[in-house]
Design an enzyme around this catalytic site. Structure first.
Site, short mmCIF file in Angstrom:
data_model
loop_
_atom_site.label_atom_id
_atom_site.label_comp_id
_atom_site.label_asym_id
_atom_site.label_seq_id
_atom_site.Cartn_x
_atom_site.Cartn_y
_atom_site.Cartn_z
N LYS A 124 0.58 -1.20 -0.02
CA LYS A 124 0.10 0.06 0.10
C LYS A 124 0.72 1.14 0.07
CE LYS A 124 -4.39 -1.73 1.63
NZ LYS A 124 -5.44 -1.73 2.53
N LYS A 207 -4.67 -8.54 -6.33
CA LYS A 207 -6.06 -8.96 -5.82
C LYS A 207 -7.00 -7.87 -6.03
CE LYS A 207 -6.15 -6.97 -1.23
NZ LYS A 207 -7.27 -6.88 -0.45
N LYS A 210 -11.05 -2.60 -3.52
CA LYS A 210 -12.04 -1.24 -3.73
C LYS A 210 -11.15 -0.19 -3.86
CE LYS A 210 -13.26 -2.18 0.94
NZ LYS A 210 -12.18 -2.34 1.75
N1 AQP Z 1 -9.84 -9.73 -3.49
C1 AQP Z 1 -10.24 -10.48 -2.31
N2 AQP Z 1 -10.38 -11.82 -2.18
C2 AQP Z 1 -11.01 -12.20 -1.24
N3 AQP Z 1 -11.06 -11.72 0.17
C3 AQP Z 1 -10.69 -10.36 0.08
N4 AQP Z 1 -10.93 -9.37 1.01
C4 AQP Z 1 -10.61 -7.99 0.66
N5 AQP Z 1 -10.27 -8.44 -0.87
C5 AQP Z 1 -10.25 -9.55 -0.97
C6 AQP Z 1 -11.28 -9.71 2.35
O1 AQP Z 1 -12.30 -8.69 2.58
C7 AQP Z 1 -12.05 -8.38 4.23
C8 AQP Z 1 -11.85 -6.92 4.49
O2 AQP Z 1 -10.90 -6.28 3.75
P1 AQP Z 1 -10.73 -4.77 3.99
O3 AQP Z 1 -11.55 -4.07 3.07
O4 AQP Z 1 -10.67 -4.42 5.23
O5 AQP Z 1 -9.27 -4.67 3.31
P2 AQP Z 1 -8.58 -5.21 2.26
O6 AQP Z 1 -8.29 -6.50 2.61
O7 AQP Z 1 -7.28 -4.35 2.13
O8 AQP Z 1 -9.52 -5.02 1.07
P3 AQP Z 1 -9.38 -4.18 -0.33
O9 AQP Z 1 -10.73 -4.28 -1.06
O10 AQP Z 1 -8.04 -4.08 -0.88
O11 AQP Z 1 -9.15 -2.75 0.47
P4 AQP Z 1 -8.76 -1.31 0.27
O12 AQP Z 1 -8.66 -1.45 -1.19
O13 AQP Z 1 -9.42 -0.35 1.00
O14 AQP Z 1 -7.19 -1.68 0.83
C9 AQP Z 1 -10.86 -9.15 4.66
O15 AQP Z 1 -11.29 -10.32 5.21
C10 AQP Z 1 -10.27 -9.30 3.08
O16 AQP Z 1 -9.28 -10.47 3.45
#
Ligand code: AQP
Length: 346
Positions: A124, A207, A210
């Site tokens: 990040k 991955k 969002k």
């Molecule tokens: N691509 C993914 N596949 C499976 N699981 C996922 N999770 C996130 N992306 C995937 C799971 O969703 C939960 C919440 O994640 P988060 O939003 O707290 O943070 P993150 O993992 O950093 O997800 P993002 O979408 O990538 O968020 P941003 O972009 O804001 O950093 C977790 O259980 C995660 O494993």
């Protein structure tokens, strides 16, 4: 689970905690890796606590009005995905101050060397790590506090969060060792199903996220049917038909990702999906996947819209959830202060 974990955790009531950052539109990755499983877990006879981790969201810039809307929309996504606020505790993190308090205490337990190994910070912060917030670096200690303030024993997460749950176990073990107590359990990550890591639709090595600048890389839970179909139609793939067996996908990350998504949405294994579509090209597979995704996601997005028409009700649910969460978390934080030697006289 190791023998020592089993023995330690036997002293704790089984409890599930997990969270999602309201840092944008929730995606199909969040749904398959987290939300869908959160709803399943609440019917297994174990207390379930789910949190919109708004204090994690601000580790990168969030416009205040957007954060408020995203938090309510994420709450709507939880409920529309089947998380029932009567069965599970659902709240936003900043309403329960125990998270921030325990995070500070655990910051003083976690070691810099451990934090330096966290791959999510590197991903990040990227090349601009000097400009990243201190909060982004400390994020895993706050996540440890989120989990440990409920004496959580199980954490359903996607694959990307495994390292943070392992760090939580290390922090808990060091705290117990340093203070000669068995106060914190060793929470287990629960990572199961065919879609523990849903990949970007534009790049099979990244991955689905969002915060990816490309909206075409992800399916948002708020996307309408046409948008979902278009995004799958344009998803990057190769020119080969689907293979006879799952092993044939090992060098084809984009194809494997679409098969895994189909499997998770249709409650099948990826091997079953490959058998069903063996020899078919993406001209057949993508429309089938789009139809399935629309059938599963349209009711969720409709329900989210309905819930968002009454934000007062959403806020009431989050407030009530926060009261219930506070009742569990406060005594744990108070006891942690006490164990660490802080005078508590009021
Ligand atoms: N691509 C993914 N596949 C499976 N699981 C996922 N999770 C996130 N992306 C995937 C799971 O969703 C939960 C919440 O994640 P988060 O939003 O707290 O943070 P993150 O993992 O950093 O997800 P993002 O979408 O990538 O968020 P941003 O972009 O804001 O950093 C977790 O259980 C995660 O494993």
């Amino acid at each position: 689970m190791s023998d020592t974990t089993q023995i330690l955790n036997a002293n704790f009531t089984p409890r599930i905690f997990s969270g999602i950052q309201p840092s944008g539109n929730l995606t199909l990755g969040n749904y398959l890796g987290a939300l869908k499983r959160f709803a399943q877990k609440q019917d297994e006879g174990i207390e379930t606590i789910y949190c919109l981790v708004d204090m994690h969201a601000i580790t990168v810039w969030q416009d205040p009005d957007a954060l408020r809307r995203q938090t309510r929309e994420a709450a709507a996504a939880f409920i529309a995905s089947g998380v029932d606020p009567a069965k599970s505790i659902l709240f936003n993190q900043s309403q329960v101050s125990a998270h921030a308090e325990l995070a500070w205490l655990l910051n003083c337990v976690a070691r810099l060397g451990w934090m330096n190994r966290m791959t999510q910070f590197k991903d990040k912060a990227g090349k601009n790590a000097e400009k990243a917030s201190l909060g982004l670096y400390a994020y895993p200690a706050l996540m440890a506090a989120d989990i440990l303030t409920y004496h959580t024993t199980m954490v359903p997460v996607g694959e990307d969060q495994k390292q943070h749950v392992e760090l939580t176990r290390d922090i808990a073990a060091k705290f117990n060792h340093d203070y000669g107590v068995e106060f914190f359990p060793a929470p287990e990550p629960l990572i199961d199903g065919p879609a523990t890591r849903v990949m970007s639709l534009r790049d099979g090595s990244k991955k689905m996220s969002k915060s990816d600048p490309s909206d075409a890389s992800r399916i948002n839970l708020t996307d309408d049917a046409d948008t979902i179909a278009k995004k799958f139609r344009k998803a990057r793939t190769d020119a080969e038909p689907l293979p006879e067996t799952i092993e044939g996908l090992s060098e084809r990350p984009e194809a494997r990702n679409l098969v895994n998504i189909y499997a998770a949405l249709s409650e099948q294994t990826s091997a079953q999906v490959v058998t069903e579509f063996a020899g078919k090209g993406f001209g057949d597979f993508k429309p089938a996947l789009a139809d399935l995704a629309v059938a599963k996601l349209a009711p969720i997005s409709d329900e989210m819209k309905r819930l968002m028409s009454d934000v007062t009700e959403i806020d009431r649910i989050l407030g009530k959830g926060a009261d219930r969460a506070e009742a569990i978390a406060r005594p744990v934080v108070e006891k942690t202060y006490d164990i660490m030697g802080m005078v508590r006289s009021r």
